[in-house]
Design an enzyme around this catalytic site. Structure first.
Site, PDB file in Angstrom:
ATOM      1  N   ARG A 107     -13.208  35.342 -22.953  1.00 32.14           N
ATOM      2  CA  ARG A 107     -14.488  35.843 -22.025  1.00 32.14           C
ATOM      3  C   ARG A 107     -15.521  36.215 -22.741  1.00 32.14           C
ATOM      4  O   ARG A 107     -15.914  37.207 -23.179  1.00 32.14           O
ATOM      5  CB  ARG A 107     -13.676  37.164 -20.886  1.00 32.14           C
ATOM      6  N   HIS A 134     -14.238  30.677 -13.729  1.00 33.59           N
ATOM      7  CA  HIS A 134     -14.103  31.802 -13.675  1.00 33.59           C
ATOM      8  C   HIS A 134     -12.397  31.214 -13.514  1.00 33.59           C
ATOM      9  O   HIS A 134     -11.995  31.820 -12.326  1.00 33.59           O
ATOM     10  CB  HIS A 134     -14.117  32.349 -12.392  1.00 33.59           C
ATOM     11  N   GLN A 137      -8.787  33.289 -12.076  1.00 32.81           N
ATOM     12  CA  GLN A 137      -8.984  34.277 -10.995  1.00 32.81           C
ATOM     13  C   GLN A 137      -8.642  32.859 -10.193  1.00 32.81           C
ATOM     14  O   GLN A 137      -7.255  33.707  -8.862  1.00 32.81           O
ATOM     15  CB  GLN A 137     -10.549  34.448 -10.686  1.00 32.81           C
ATOM     16  N   ASP A 225     -17.481  38.252  -2.738  1.00 32.31           N
ATOM     17  CA  ASP A 225     -17.074  39.077  -4.340  1.00 32.31           C
ATOM     18  C   ASP A 225     -18.401  39.425  -4.554  1.00 32.31           C
ATOM     19  O   ASP A 225     -19.087  39.899  -3.470  1.00 32.31           O
ATOM     20  CB  ASP A 225     -17.559  37.309  -5.668  1.00 32.31           C
ATOM     21  N   CYS A 266     -11.969  39.652  -5.642  1.00 27.89           N
ATOM     22  CA  CYS A 266     -11.351  39.414  -7.323  1.00 27.89           C
ATOM     23  C   CYS A 266     -11.755  40.741  -7.236  1.00 27.89           C
ATOM     24  O   CYS A 266     -10.931  40.847  -8.586  1.00 27.89           O
ATOM     25  CB  CYS A 266     -11.986  37.631  -7.999  1.00 27.89           C
ATOM     26  N   ARG A 294      -2.838  38.013 -10.919  1.00 24.46           N
ATOM     27  CA  ARG A 294      -3.825  37.292 -11.916  1.00 24.46           C
ATOM     28  C   ARG A 294      -2.260  37.380 -13.139  1.00 24.46           C
ATOM     29  O   ARG A 294      -2.697  36.382 -14.845  1.00 24.46           O
ATOM     30  CB  ARG A 294      -4.387  38.612 -12.612  1.00 24.46           C
TER      31      ARG A 294
END
Length: 308
Positions: A107, A134, A137, A225, A266, A294
């Site tokens: 990450r 991402h 996700q 988001d 998310c 996830r």
């Protein structure tokens, strides 16, 4: 090498296999304590390096728990632990880590860090997030939608707000899973044109609609988001709030979507900014199923990367 770097770099058949396997693994765990090892232990004897240049809650816990549930072990490394690309080149770090571990999840900030790591690693590398995309996700998001409403193919997904890295991976997924997208936000925060073009090239519809109510009309799924990053300056935060305030997902806006539309975010969320608590805790919301998934989606990604 079977890396999981971006959704559009993975075949639709492989993506579908991962979603189906994730749902199967989730179903098999019903009623078990969270720390219980799966009936199958495909990662037994495997060591997974989890690298965090960017801090995380969901990514760290979900990957760590996923490895443990499948019988493997994890080594969690921060950017400070490694000085990635500073004290040692990324290429050399990749070569060294490949001698110690079986799989690397990273990450990070810059996409170039991910790509260079993957280019030089001799074990699979998973994109846990970059500033640009991402994908893990969105695998969880597709899984969540299909749990609640069946196949996502042919559905209308509306992205509301900043055309950021999560939006980019949604656009990749649109092309691979065959759903249409509408992106609604200020022109200054549009997603990169290449992401839109790649999705359209796969035969799906992608529209940019500035009017948020018109955008969500007939939506099957509305996604928001956070408007700001933890690394943004105060000036940047204020500017973004001013630009994005008209795109808040609230009960009035959701009333223009289909009656059975879902809402996703998310997380982490700034409640009453990008979305109201009335929506996040309301009947359309599946945000905590999304967060849980996830774990299951990433377990399937890891198994695919390792071929186990």
């Amino acid at each position: 090498m079977t890396h999981f770097l971006d959704i559009h770099k993975t075949s639709p058949d492989d993506l579908r296999h991962m979603i189906d396997q994730a749902r199967s693994m989730k179903d098999s765990r019903q009623g078990q304590p969270k720390g219980t090892t799966d009936a199958e232990t495909p990662l037994a004897g495997h060591m997974v390096a989890l690298i965090f240049e960017k801090p995380s809650t969901r990514t760290r816990v979900s990957f760590d728990m996923g490895v443990r549930q499948m019988g493997g072990q994890t080594m969690v490394l921060s950017g400070a632990d490694m000085q990635l690309g500073h004290g040692e080149s990324i290429a050399d770090t990749a070569r060294v880590l490949s001698r110690y571990v079986d799989l690397i999840m990273i990450r990070t900030f810059e996409e170039t860090t991910l790509l260079e790591l993957a280019d030089h690693a001799t074990v699979p590398v998973i994109n846990g997030l970059t500033n640009r995309t991402h994908p893990c996700q969105i695998m969880a998001d597709v899984m969540t939608y299909e749990e609640h409403r069946g196949p996502i193919q042919g559905k209308k997904v509306v992205w509301m707000g900043d055309g950021n890295n999560v939006c980019a991976s949604f656009l990749h997924a649109a092309g691979q899973f065959g759903f249409d997208m509408v992106v609604s936000g200020p022109e200054t925060l549009d997603p990169e044109a290449v992401f839109i073009e790649e999705a359209r090239a796969k035969g799906v519809s992608v529209e940019l609609i500035r009017d948020p109510e018109a955008a969500v009309n007939g939506a099957d799924l509305v996604v928001a988001d956070t408007w700001v990053s933890m690394h943004d300056s105060q000036t940047t935060k204020e500017r973004r709030h001013n630009q994005l305030r008209p795109y808040q997902v609230n009960e009035r806006l959701m009333s223009h979507a289909k009656d059975d539309a879902l809402f996703m975010h998310c997380l982490p969320a700034h409640r009453e900014e990008e979305a109201t608590s009335a929506v996040m805790d309301g009947p359309h919301s599946v945000i905590f199923d999304e967060a849980e998934n996830r774990l299951h989606a990433q377990k399937a990604v890891m198994r695919w990367c390792l071929g186990v």
